[in-house]
Design a protein around this motif. Structure first.
Motif, mmCIF file in Angstrom:
data_model
loop_
_atom_site.group_PDB
_atom_site.id
_atom_site.type_symbol
_atom_site.label_atom_id
_atom_site.label_comp_id
_atom_site.label_asym_id
_atom_site.label_seq_id
_atom_site.Cartn_x
_atom_site.Cartn_y
_atom_site.Cartn_z
ATOM 1 N N ALA A 82 -5.837 -44.810 -26.382
ATOM 2 C CA ALA A 82 -6.635 -43.889 -25.564
ATOM 3 C C ALA A 82 -6.439 -42.449 -26.025
ATOM 4 O O ALA A 82 -7.399 -41.672 -26.114
ATOM 5 C CB ALA A 82 -6.258 -44.038 -24.094
ATOM 6 N N LEU A 83 -5.201 -42.097 -26.332
ATOM 7 C CA LEU A 83 -4.916 -40.743 -26.809
ATOM 8 C C LEU A 83 -5.624 -40.457 -28.132
ATOM 9 O O LEU A 83 -6.164 -39.363 -28.350
ATOM 10 C CB LEU A 83 -3.402 -40.554 -26.961
ATOM 11 N N GLU A 84 -5.636 -41.438 -29.008
ATOM 12 C CA GLU A 84 -6.284 -41.260 -30.308
ATOM 13 C C GLU A 84 -7.789 -41.029 -30.143
ATOM 14 O O GLU A 84 -8.405 -40.270 -30.902
ATOM 15 C CB GLU A 84 -6.035 -42.481 -31.182
ATOM 16 N N ARG A 85 -8.368 -41.653 -29.119
ATOM 17 C CA ARG A 85 -9.811 -41.523 -28.890
ATOM 18 C C ARG A 85 -10.188 -40.176 -28.281
ATOM 19 O O ARG A 85 -11.369 -39.842 -28.209
ATOM 20 C CB ARG A 85 -10.293 -42.659 -27.983
ATOM 21 N N PHE A 86 -9.194 -39.426 -27.832
ATOM 22 C CA PHE A 86 -9.475 -38.126 -27.229
ATOM 23 C C PHE A 86 -9.903 -37.082 -28.267
ATOM 24 O O PHE A 86 -10.590 -36.113 -27.938
ATOM 25 C CB PHE A 86 -8.237 -37.589 -26.485
ATOM 26 N N THR A 87 -9.507 -37.269 -29.524
ATOM 27 C CA THR A 87 -9.739 -36.241 -30.541
ATOM 28 C C THR A 87 -11.213 -35.837 -30.652
ATOM 29 O O THR A 87 -11.545 -34.645 -30.518
ATOM 30 C CB THR A 87 -9.190 -36.685 -31.905
ATOM 31 N N PRO A 88 -12.150 -36.769 -30.880
ATOM 32 C CA PRO A 88 -13.557 -36.353 -30.976
ATOM 33 C C PRO A 88 -14.104 -35.819 -29.659
ATOM 34 O O PRO A 88 -14.962 -34.925 -29.651
ATOM 35 C CB PRO A 88 -14.287 -37.631 -31.407
ATOM 36 N N LEU A 89 -13.599 -36.340 -28.564
ATOM 37 C CA LEU A 89 -14.041 -35.884 -27.248
ATOM 38 C C LEU A 89 -13.673 -34.412 -27.034
ATOM 39 O O LEU A 89 -14.496 -33.593 -26.619
ATOM 40 C CB LEU A 89 -13.399 -36.773 -26.176
ATOM 41 N N ILE A 90 -12.432 -34.066 -27.337
ATOM 42 C CA ILE A 90 -11.965 -32.693 -27.143
ATOM 43 C C ILE A 90 -12.641 -31.743 -28.127
ATOM 44 O O ILE A 90 -12.966 -30.603 -27.784
ATOM 45 C CB ILE A 90 -10.429 -32.637 -27.268
ATOM 46 N N ILE A 135 10.602 -41.016 -17.637
ATOM 47 C CA ILE A 135 10.193 -39.625 -17.790
ATOM 48 C C ILE A 135 9.847 -39.328 -19.246
ATOM 49 O O ILE A 135 8.976 -38.500 -19.533
ATOM 50 C CB ILE A 135 11.307 -38.670 -17.286
ATOM 51 N N GLU A 136 10.491 -40.040 -20.171
ATOM 52 C CA GLU A 136 10.201 -39.838 -21.591
ATOM 53 C C GLU A 136 8.742 -40.190 -21.913
ATOM 54 O O GLU A 136 8.132 -39.593 -22.807
ATOM 55 C CB GLU A 136 11.144 -40.685 -22.447
ATOM 56 N N ARG A 137 8.217 -41.153 -21.182
ATOM 57 C CA ARG A 137 6.823 -41.552 -21.387
ATOM 58 C C ARG A 137 5.883 -40.420 -20.963
ATOM 59 O O ARG A 137 4.921 -40.097 -21.658
ATOM 60 C CB ARG A 137 6.540 -42.812 -20.569
ATOM 61 N N LEU A 138 6.177 -39.807 -19.826
ATOM 62 C CA LEU A 138 5.366 -38.699 -19.341
ATOM 63 C C LEU A 138 5.488 -37.490 -20.266
ATOM 64 O O LEU A 138 4.498 -36.794 -20.527
ATOM 65 C CB LEU A 138 5.784 -38.327 -17.921
ATOM 66 N N THR A 139 6.699 -37.265 -20.767
ATOM 67 C CA THR A 139 6.930 -36.154 -21.694
ATOM 68 C C THR A 139 6.122 -36.342 -22.973
ATOM 69 O O THR A 139 5.494 -35.396 -23.471
ATOM 70 C CB THR A 139 8.427 -36.037 -22.031
ATOM 71 N N MET A 140 6.119 -37.558 -23.491
ATOM 72 C CA MET A 140 5.352 -37.850 -24.708
ATOM 73 C C MET A 140 3.871 -37.568 -24.489
ATOM 74 O O MET A 140 3.198 -36.943 -25.331
ATOM 75 C CB MET A 140 5.551 -39.309 -25.116
ATOM 76 N N ILE A 141 3.337 -37.992 -23.349
ATOM 77 C CA ILE A 141 1.919 -37.786 -23.058
ATOM 78 C C ILE A 141 1.605 -36.297 -22.930
ATOM 79 O O ILE A 141 0.593 -35.815 -23.457
ATOM 80 C CB ILE A 141 1.518 -38.545 -21.778
ATOM 81 N N PHE A 153 -3.507 -31.119 -28.093
ATOM 82 C CA PHE A 153 -4.966 -31.008 -27.967
ATOM 83 C C PHE A 153 -5.394 -29.667 -27.373
ATOM 84 O O PHE A 153 -6.585 -29.368 -27.314
ATOM 85 C CB PHE A 153 -5.515 -32.119 -27.069
ATOM 86 N N GLY A 154 -4.414 -28.899 -26.895
ATOM 87 C CA GLY A 154 -4.754 -27.649 -26.224
ATOM 88 C C GLY A 154 -5.069 -27.836 -24.760
ATOM 89 O O GLY A 154 -5.619 -26.929 -24.112
ATOM 90 N N VAL A 155 -4.722 -28.994 -24.207
ATOM 91 C CA VAL A 155 -4.956 -29.286 -22.781
ATOM 92 C C VAL A 155 -3.651 -29.043 -22.028
ATOM 93 O O VAL A 155 -2.663 -29.745 -22.244
ATOM 94 C CB VAL A 155 -5.422 -30.744 -22.579
ATOM 95 N N THR A 156 -3.636 -28.052 -21.163
ATOM 96 C CA THR A 156 -2.402 -27.685 -20.464
ATOM 97 C C THR A 156 -2.539 -27.764 -18.946
ATOM 98 O O THR A 156 -1.671 -27.303 -18.223
ATOM 99 C CB THR A 156 -1.955 -26.267 -20.857
ATOM 100 N N GLU A 157 -3.623 -28.328 -18.479
ATOM 101 C CA GLU A 157 -3.794 -28.588 -17.044
ATOM 102 C C GLU A 157 -3.777 -30.100 -16.856
ATOM 103 O O GLU A 157 -4.664 -30.807 -17.340
ATOM 104 C CB GLU A 157 -5.116 -28.003 -16.554
ATOM 105 N N VAL A 158 -2.747 -30.620 -16.176
ATOM 106 C CA VAL A 158 -2.535 -32.067 -16.109
ATOM 107 C C VAL A 158 -2.288 -32.521 -14.674
ATOM 108 O O VAL A 158 -1.442 -31.971 -13.966
ATOM 109 C CB VAL A 158 -1.345 -32.492 -17.003
ATOM 110 N N SER A 159 -3.015 -33.552 -14.270
ATOM 111 C CA SER A 159 -2.859 -34.161 -12.955
ATOM 112 C C SER A 159 -1.888 -35.334 -13.048
ATOM 113 O O SER A 159 -2.043 -36.216 -13.896
ATOM 114 C CB SER A 159 -4.220 -34.654 -12.454
ATOM 115 N N LEU A 160 -0.884 -35.325 -12.184
ATOM 116 C CA LEU A 160 0.073 -36.427 -12.095
ATOM 117 C C LEU A 160 -0.343 -37.308 -10.920
ATOM 118 O O LEU A 160 -0.308 -36.870 -9.763
ATOM 119 C CB LEU A 160 1.488 -35.885 -11.885
ATOM 120 N N ALA A 161 -0.728 -38.533 -11.210
ATOM 121 C CA ALA A 161 -1.301 -39.396 -10.177
ATOM 122 C C ALA A 161 -0.333 -40.484 -9.730
ATOM 123 O O ALA A 161 0.201 -41.226 -10.551
ATOM 124 C CB ALA A 161 -2.592 -40.027 -10.676
#
Length: 313
Positions: A120-128, A156-162, A169-177
């Motif tokens: 999913a992360l890899e697919r974000f590149t063209p979208l962004i 927590i390491e998983r969240l840190t990686m994400i 990607f330059g995305v610094t606004e993140v929702s924790l659900a």
């Protein structure tokens, strides 16, 4: 603790709420609900999700809904987008901002998006890249951030990686659900504190579900760790269709009322939100889950007793 900071609440009923309702909600009804919510004083409303109609049939009329609602220059319209095609539809519909959908665990990601988190992360590149080209604001999300219904604890390491990938990607606004309501105040505090220490330039928000009745306590815990951005849903509608046991978001009226009772300003009209929630309750009584719709506001006092009655002689 100083409870002086205002909070900013994003209304997500038109997206998270509607997607959880199985019977078809007519387009005109969706438009009427959204128009009522626009009038409540929110600064941002998550108005829909541009997913494939087969994935969430309830939102197949997203484009038409965006055409018919009465827009306000004071309310930013946000939409969830899963891929480039979704982003293209969002741009054509004239939304102000898009939000990326991503799961913290591979199991939930496979259930929700038919791919792993990394894929999913890899697919974000063209979208962004397209969003930047079109000057579209982009925010990120992390579903099941506080617990996965398939895998349990999310390290927590998983969240840190994400977050590191979002940062790249330059995305610094993140929702924790808290997608299935597995969080508790201690977990919220620990997670938020550690992420804020690692990513001081990020703006984190909390998207809380009330599956086990912990959502408001979790909201307060997040606020005490510096969170001022929260999602909520009028009437408490909501729930991820791809997460077993997921139930509604914290009701907007409950969150607003709770914060206001603590002296924390939301700048949203509780009375107008309640009116909107009552309208939703009339249409979808089985889907509504709200304490305020049951008990009313603390300021709604009952008539005083007229006097003590004599008992016996």
């Amino acid at each position: 603790m100083d409870y002086k900071r205002d909070v900013i609440i994003t209304e997500v009923c038109p997206r998270d709420g509607f997607q959880s309702v199985k019977e078809w909600i007519p387009t005109g009804t969706k438009v009427e609900i959204i128009n009522r919510l626009i009038d409540c004083g929110y600064r941002q409303i998550e108005v829909t999700s541009f997913v494939h109609p087969k994935a969430i049939p309830q939102l197949q009329d997203a484009d038409e809904v965006l055409k018919r609602i009465k827009r306000s220059k004071n309310v930013k319209l946000r939409a969830l987008v899963p891929n480039v095609r979704g982003l293209e539809r969002a741009i054509a519909a004239g939304v102000d901002k898009v939000k990326l959908m991503l799961s913290a665990s591979d199991s939930h990601s496979l259930s929700n998006a038919n791919c792993t988190t990394e894929q999913a992360l890899e697919r974000f590149t063209p979208l962004i890249e397209l969003a930047k080209e079109k000057k579209m604001d982009v925010s990120g999300s992390i579903s099941v951030a506080f617990g996965c219904p398939f895998e349990g604890e999310v390290p927590i390491e998983r969240l840190t990686m994400i977050c590191e990938r979002y940062e790249s990607f330059g995305v610094t606004e993140v929702s924790l659900a808290d997608t299935t309501g597995m969080a508790n105040p201690a977990k919220i505090k620990n997670t938020v504190r550690r992420l804020k220490e690692s990513f001081p330039d990020f703006t984190f928000s909390l998207h809380l579900h009330n599956t086990r009745g912990m959502a408001f306590a979790n909201a307060v815990a997040g606020y005490e760790e510096g969170i001022i951005h929260f999602d909520s849903s009028a009437g408490g509608l909501g729930g991820c269709p791809y997460a077993p046991g997921a139930s509604g978001n914290i009701a907007s009226e409950d969150l607003i009322h709770g914060f206001e009772e603590m002296g924390i300003r939301t700048n949203v009209s509780i009375d107008k939100v309640l009116d909107a929630a009552k309208y939703i309750q009339q249409l979808l009584p089985h889907a509504v889950d709200s304490f305020l719709l049951k008990a009313g506001k603390c300021s709604d006092l009952s008539a005083k007793p007229k006097g003590q009655k004599k008992v016996g002689v």
